[in-house]
Design an enzyme around this catalytic site. Structure first.
Site, mmCIF file in Angstrom:
data_model
loop_
_atom_site.group_PDB
_atom_site.id
_atom_site.type_symbol
_atom_site.label_atom_id
_atom_site.label_comp_id
_atom_site.label_asym_id
_atom_site.label_seq_id
_atom_site.Cartn_x
_atom_site.Cartn_y
_atom_site.Cartn_z
ATOM 1 N N ILE A 15 -59.546 16.767 11.496
ATOM 2 C CA ILE A 15 -60.964 16.764 11.842
ATOM 3 C C ILE A 15 -61.351 18.036 12.574
ATOM 4 O O ILE A 15 -62.394 18.635 12.293
ATOM 5 C CB ILE A 15 -61.301 15.530 12.703
ATOM 6 C CG1 ILE A 15 -61.192 14.245 11.877
ATOM 7 C CG2 ILE A 15 -62.709 15.651 13.301
ATOM 8 C CD1 ILE A 15 -61.325 12.971 12.683
ATOM 9 N N ASP B 89 -55.587 24.472 20.533
ATOM 10 C CA ASP B 89 -54.644 23.457 20.088
ATOM 11 C C ASP B 89 -53.309 23.660 20.802
ATOM 12 O O ASP B 89 -53.001 24.774 21.248
ATOM 13 C CB ASP B 89 -54.429 23.566 18.574
ATOM 14 C CG ASP B 89 -53.920 22.274 17.957
ATOM 15 O OD1 ASP B 89 -54.739 21.531 17.383
ATOM 16 O OD2 ASP B 89 -52.706 22.007 18.045
ATOM 17 N N VAL C 122 -54.783 20.064 26.618
ATOM 18 C CA VAL C 122 -55.998 19.529 27.229
ATOM 19 C C VAL C 122 -55.712 18.568 28.375
ATOM 20 O O VAL C 122 -56.629 18.211 29.123
ATOM 21 C CB VAL C 122 -56.896 18.831 26.179
ATOM 22 C CG1 VAL C 122 -57.365 19.821 25.138
ATOM 23 C CG2 VAL C 122 -56.188 17.638 25.549
ATOM 24 N N SER D 88 -64.668 7.290 18.949
ATOM 25 C CA SER D 88 -64.184 6.565 17.777
ATOM 26 C C SER D 88 -65.050 5.328 17.655
ATOM 27 O O SER D 88 -65.696 4.913 18.630
ATOM 28 C CB SER D 88 -62.714 6.152 17.987
ATOM 29 O OG SER D 88 -62.307 5.203 17.046
ATOM 30 N N TYR E 165 -55.545 2.913 23.039
ATOM 31 C CA TYR E 165 -56.507 3.740 22.298
ATOM 32 C C TYR E 165 -57.922 3.191 22.503
ATOM 33 O O TYR E 165 -58.847 3.927 22.858
ATOM 34 C CB TYR E 165 -56.134 3.742 20.823
ATOM 35 C CG TYR E 165 -56.986 4.619 19.945
ATOM 36 C CD1 TYR E 165 -56.727 5.973 19.818
ATOM 37 C CD2 TYR E 165 -58.053 4.084 19.209
ATOM 38 C CE1 TYR E 165 -57.498 6.784 19.002
ATOM 39 C CE2 TYR E 165 -58.827 4.886 18.390
ATOM 40 C CZ TYR E 165 -58.539 6.236 18.289
ATOM 41 O OH TYR E 165 -59.315 7.032 17.481
ATOM 42 N N ALA F 295 -59.337 10.464 6.639
ATOM 43 C CA ALA F 295 -58.087 10.827 5.959
ATOM 44 C C ALA F 295 -57.434 12.035 6.627
ATOM 45 O O ALA F 295 -57.612 13.176 6.216
ATOM 46 C CB ALA F 295 -58.360 11.117 4.480
#
Length: 271
Positions: A17, A36, A58, A138, A151, A185
């Site tokens: 993403i 990253d 992060v 999410s 999560y 995906a």
């Protein structure tokens, strides 16, 4: 927000993403910094869009502060910080069975990383009277992820923090959007990273998600819902919480009956 000539940081931007967002934002004319843990992959993604690739953990506030400083030195003030990095580790058995390390990592990546980003960029944004925080939550932050309480709980917390920023700083010219997709995906679901796609209902590509995000940012919408039916699920949940919980229990039972677990990579193929 018009993304042309805007300076944008994307964490977790090397793949999936994050990479799709970086490429799409660059197409809109933005100056993109790809951050990253994997510095090599970040630089590779950034090189393809004339951006800047930076190593960043992060979960470490010093890394986030350094990321913002390096961005300012290279491109100028940060117009948008996209907190995209995420983890999904599942739970061994019952809802509290994940280890403290797992809960801690989810908290650090999904919540504190967003706090660190806000601390790093909000003062300058407030002073300039403009800025944008784009935060990945999410659908689990609005609903729940079966089989991963850590999560779900931390994604709910991420949404709560975003609401607080929007309420407190909307008058300062700060815009906030929260991205709340269902299944995408990506490698998290076991899909190949490059050109990932799926014929399964409800599973969208990272590129499709990125298109929805660009549209949502243009409209400055707080909630960006790449899966339109999430809005209906929210209404169902808020209209009758007990009925919604019952439906989720039935869904969980169906999943366990059919595949024997709530493993994320397999479970999304049934729902």
């Amino acid at each position: 927000m018009d993304l042309k000539n805007k300076t944008i940081i994307i964490t977790g931007g090397a793949r999936g993403i994050g990479a799709a967002l970086a490429i799409r934002f660059a197409k809109e004319g933005a100056k993109v910094v790809v951050a990253d843990l994997d510095e090599g992959a970040a630089r590779a993604t950034a090189a393809a869009i004339d951006g800047l690739g930076v190593a960043c953990d992060v979960t470490k506030e010093a890394d986030v502060q350094a990321l913002v400083k390096q961005t300012e030195q290279h491109f100028g003030p940060v117009d948008m910080f996209c907190s995209n990095a995420g983890v999904c580790l599942g739970e061994p058995s019952h809802s509290a069975s994940a280890s403290n390390d797992t809960w801690g990592l989810c908290w650090d990546v999904h919540v504190m990383a967003h706090v660190y980003a806000a601390r790093a960029v909000l003062p300058g944004m407030i002073e300039r009277g403009s800025g944008y925080l784009l935060q990945m939550s999410s659908a689990a932050g609005l609903l729940s992820q079966i089989g991963d309480a850590a999560y779900s709980a931390t994604k709910h917390a991420a949404l709560g923090f975003a609401e607080s920023v929007a309420i407190t700083h909307g008058g300062d010219g700060i815009k906030v959007s929260v991205i709340c997709p269902q299944y995408v995906a990506t490698p998290m679901l076991g899909y190949a990273d490059k050109g990932a796609s799926s014929d399964l209902p409800g599973v969208i590509t990272p590129e499709a998600l990125a298109e929805t995000v660009v549209e949502g940012v243009a409209q400055e919408s707080f909630l960006i819902l790449p899966h339109a039916d999430v809005a209906q699920f929210i209404q169902f949940k808020s209209a009758n919480y007990d009925k919604w919980l019952g439906a989720m229990r039935k869904l969980r039972s169906k999943i366990v009956d059919e595949i024997g677990s709530t493993d994320l990579e397999t479970m999304h193929k049934l729902v």
